[in-house]
Design a protein around this motif. Structure first.
Motif, PDB file in Angstrom:
ATOM      1  N   GLN A   1       0.837  -1.202   0.000  1.00 65.10           N
ATOM      2  CA  GLN A   1       0.000   0.000   0.000  1.00 65.10           C
ATOM      3  C   GLN A   1       0.873   1.252   0.000  1.00 65.10           C
ATOM      4  N   GLY A   2       1.925   1.255   0.794  1.00 65.78           N
ATOM      5  CA  GLY A   2       2.847   2.383   0.819  1.00 65.78           C
ATOM      6  C   GLY A   2       3.539   2.595  -0.507  1.00 65.78           C
ATOM      7  N   PHE A   3       3.862   1.489  -1.191  1.00 66.82           N
ATOM      8  CA  PHE A   3       4.498   1.596  -2.500  1.00 66.82           C
ATOM      9  C   PHE A   3       3.584   2.307  -3.489  1.00 66.82           C
TER      10      PHE A   3
ATOM     11  N   ILE B   1       0.974   4.256  -2.803  1.00 67.01           N
ATOM     12  CA  ILE B   1       0.777   5.638  -2.365  1.00 67.01           C
ATOM     13  C   ILE B   1       2.006   6.466  -2.718  1.00 67.01           C
ATOM     14  N   GLY B   2       3.182   5.874  -2.595  1.00 66.76           N
ATOM     15  CA  GLY B   2       4.417   6.560  -2.984  1.00 66.76           C
ATOM     16  C   GLY B   2       4.448   6.858  -4.469  1.00 66.76           C
ATOM     17  N   ILE B   3       3.968   5.934  -5.287  1.00 66.14           N
ATOM     18  CA  ILE B   3       3.917   6.185  -6.733  1.00 66.14           C
ATOM     19  C   ILE B   3       2.981   7.345  -7.043  1.00 66.14           C
ATOM     20  N   VAL B   4       1.786   7.320  -6.435  1.00 66.76           N
ATOM     21  CA  VAL B   4       0.826   8.393  -6.683  1.00 66.76           C
ATOM     22  C   VAL B   4       1.380   9.730  -6.203  1.00 66.76           C
ATOM     23  N   PHE B   5       1.928   9.757  -4.998  1.00 60.19           N
ATOM     24  CA  PHE B   5       2.492  10.993  -4.458  1.00 60.19           C
ATOM     25  C   PHE B   5       3.668  11.463  -5.303  1.00 60.19           C
ATOM     26  N   GLY B   6       4.490  10.518  -5.761  1.00 62.95           N
ATOM     27  CA  GLY B   6       5.637  10.872  -6.601  1.00 62.95           C
ATOM     28  C   GLY B   6       5.212  11.450  -7.932  1.00 62.95           C
ATOM     29  N   ILE B   7       4.153  10.901  -8.523  1.00 66.71           N
ATOM     30  CA  ILE B   7       3.656  11.442  -9.789  1.00 66.71           C
ATOM     31  C   ILE B   7       3.135  12.863  -9.594  1.00 66.71           C
ATOM     32  N   LEU B   8       2.441  13.089  -8.474  1.00 68.54           N
ATOM     33  CA  LEU B   8       1.847  14.409  -8.233  1.00 68.54           C
ATOM     34  C   LEU B   8       2.871  15.466  -7.839  1.00 68.54           C
ATOM     35  N   LYS B   9       3.901  15.127  -7.100  1.00 65.38           N
ATOM     36  CA  LYS B   9       4.800  16.122  -6.517  1.00 65.38           C
ATOM     37  C   LYS B   9       6.202  16.176  -7.111  1.00 65.38           C
ATOM     38  N   SER B  10       6.611  15.182  -7.865  1.00 69.48           N
ATOM     39  CA  SER B  10       8.010  15.152  -8.305  1.00 69.48           C
ATOM     40  C   SER B  10       8.195  15.955  -9.585  1.00 69.48           C
ATOM     41  N   THR B  11       9.412  16.460  -9.735  1.00 69.21           N
ATOM     42  CA  THR B  11       9.774  17.200 -10.945  1.00 69.21           C
ATOM     43  C   THR B  11      10.851  16.474 -11.745  1.00 69.21           C
ATOM     44  N   SER B  12      11.470  15.470 -11.124  1.00 66.18           N
ATOM     45  CA  SER B  12      12.508  14.715 -11.823  1.00 66.18           C
ATOM     46  C   SER B  12      12.381  13.241 -11.445  1.00 66.18           C
ATOM     47  N   PRO B  13      12.997  12.376 -12.252  1.00 60.80           N
ATOM     48  CA  PRO B  13      12.930  10.945 -11.933  1.00 60.80           C
ATOM     49  C   PRO B  13      13.582  10.604 -10.590  1.00 60.80           C
ATOM     50  N   GLU B  14      14.628  11.349 -10.223  1.00 61.76           N
ATOM     51  CA  GLU B  14      15.302  11.081  -8.954  1.00 61.76           C
ATOM     52  C   GLU B  14      14.386  11.401  -7.773  1.00 61.76           C
ATOM     53  N   SER B  15      13.661  12.492  -7.853  1.00 61.10           N
ATOM     54  CA  SER B  15      12.743  12.839  -6.749  1.00 61.10           C
ATOM     55  C   SER B  15      11.562  11.872  -6.722  1.00 61.10           C
TER      56      SER B  15
ATOM     57  N   LEU C   1      11.669   8.660  -7.567  1.00 59.43           N
ATOM     58  CA  LEU C   1      12.191   7.450  -6.925  1.00 59.43           C
ATOM     59  C   LEU C   1      12.397   7.666  -5.430  1.00 59.43           C
ATOM     60  N   GLY C   2      12.847   8.837  -5.060  1.00 55.83           N
ATOM     61  CA  GLY C   2      13.029   9.156  -3.646  1.00 55.83           C
ATOM     62  C   GLY C   2      11.710   9.135  -2.885  1.00 55.83           C
ATOM     63  N   PHE C   3      10.650   9.715  -3.470  1.00 55.34           N
ATOM     64  CA  PHE C   3       9.337   9.692  -2.832  1.00 55.34           C
ATOM     65  C   PHE C   3       8.831   8.262  -2.646  1.00 55.34           C
ATOM     66  N   VAL C   4       8.976   7.464  -3.695  1.00 53.74           N
ATOM     67  CA  VAL C   4       8.487   6.077  -3.637  1.00 53.74           C
ATOM     68  C   VAL C   4       9.232   5.292  -2.561  1.00 53.74           C
ATOM     69  N   ILE C   5      10.539   5.406  -2.523  1.00 53.54           N
ATOM     70  CA  ILE C   5      11.334   4.659  -1.538  1.00 53.54           C
ATOM     71  C   ILE C   5      11.061   5.168  -0.132  1.00 53.54           C
TER      72      ILE C   5
ATOM     73  N   SER D   1       7.445   4.131   0.950  1.00 52.36           N
ATOM     74  CA  SER D   1       7.386   2.676   1.149  1.00 52.36           C
ATOM     75  C   SER D   1       8.101   2.277   2.433  1.00 52.36           C
ATOM     76  N   ALA D   2       9.251   2.882   2.699  1.00 45.83           N
ATOM     77  CA  ALA D   2       9.996   2.578   3.925  1.00 45.83           C
ATOM     78  C   ALA D   2       9.211   3.011   5.151  1.00 45.83           C
ATOM     79  N   PHE D   3       8.555   4.188   5.062  1.00 49.65           N
ATOM     80  CA  PHE D   3       7.739   4.642   6.195  1.00 49.65           C
ATOM     81  C   PHE D   3       6.614   3.650   6.480  1.00 49.65           C
ATOM     82  N   PHE D   4       5.911   3.214   5.453  1.00 51.44           N
ATOM     83  CA  PHE D   4       4.814   2.252   5.657  1.00 51.44           C
ATOM     84  C   PHE D   4       5.343   0.923   6.180  1.00 51.44           C
ATOM     85  N   TYR D   5       6.521   0.501   5.707  1.00 46.28           N
ATOM     86  CA  TYR D   5       7.132  -0.739   6.173  1.00 46.28           C
ATOM     87  C   TYR D   5       7.434  -0.660   7.669  1.00 46.28           C
ATOM     88  N   LEU D   6       8.063   0.435   8.084  1.00 37.65           N
ATOM     89  CA  LEU D   6       8.395   0.590   9.502  1.00 37.65           C
ATOM     90  C   LEU D   6       7.139   0.765  10.353  1.00 37.65           C
ATOM     91  N   PHE D   7       6.164   1.493   9.829  1.00 40.12           N
ATOM     92  CA  PHE D   7       4.907   1.673  10.547  1.00 40.12           C
ATOM     93  C   PHE D   7       4.185   0.334  10.738  1.00 40.12           C
TER      94      PHE D   7
END
Length: 107
Positions: free
Chosen positions: A13-15, A17-31, A33-37, A40-46
């Motif tokens: 689910q975090g992955f 949500i990270g994809i959706v958030f990354g599509i909406l907020k990112s300006t580059s591929p690096e950002s 990927l950073g949003f997705v990771i 996803s890590a936050f949801f994993y730890l949570f």
């Protein structure tokens, strides 16, 4: 639901949500990927935190296994099975004596 299944479910689910958030907020591929990771890590730890607290508050009590009674019952069953096998073996060894030439009992 098992704890590992819950962790996997929330991580996926975090992955997404990270994809959706990354599509909406990112300006580059690096950002992206950073949003997705990061998400996803936050949801994993949570998820691990939730599972840990759940099992800690669950208060599973251990019950002693009645090993002696269990072994006694198993020994009894083994003795009964051996008696029945001996009875069946004795029946088949004397089967010819119980039947006449035509294969019918002498009744």
């Amino acid at each position: 639901m098992r704890g590992s299944n819950f962790v996997s479910f929330l991580t996926v689910q975090g992955f997404f949500i990270g994809i959706v958030f990354g599509i909406l907020k990112s300006t580059s591929p690096e950002s992206f990927l950073g949003f997705v990771i990061l998400i996803s890590a936050f949801f994993y730890l949570f998820a691990h935190l939730c599972v840990g607290f759940f099992f800690q508050t669950l208060g599973v009590k251990t019950h002693p296994f009645p090993k002696n009674a269990h072994e006694h019952n198993l020994d009894f069953f083994v003795r009964e099975i051996n008696k029945r096998e001996q009875f069946i073996d004795a029946f088949y060894t004397h089967k010819a004596e119980l039947l006449d030439d035509n294969g019918r009992g002498q009744g």
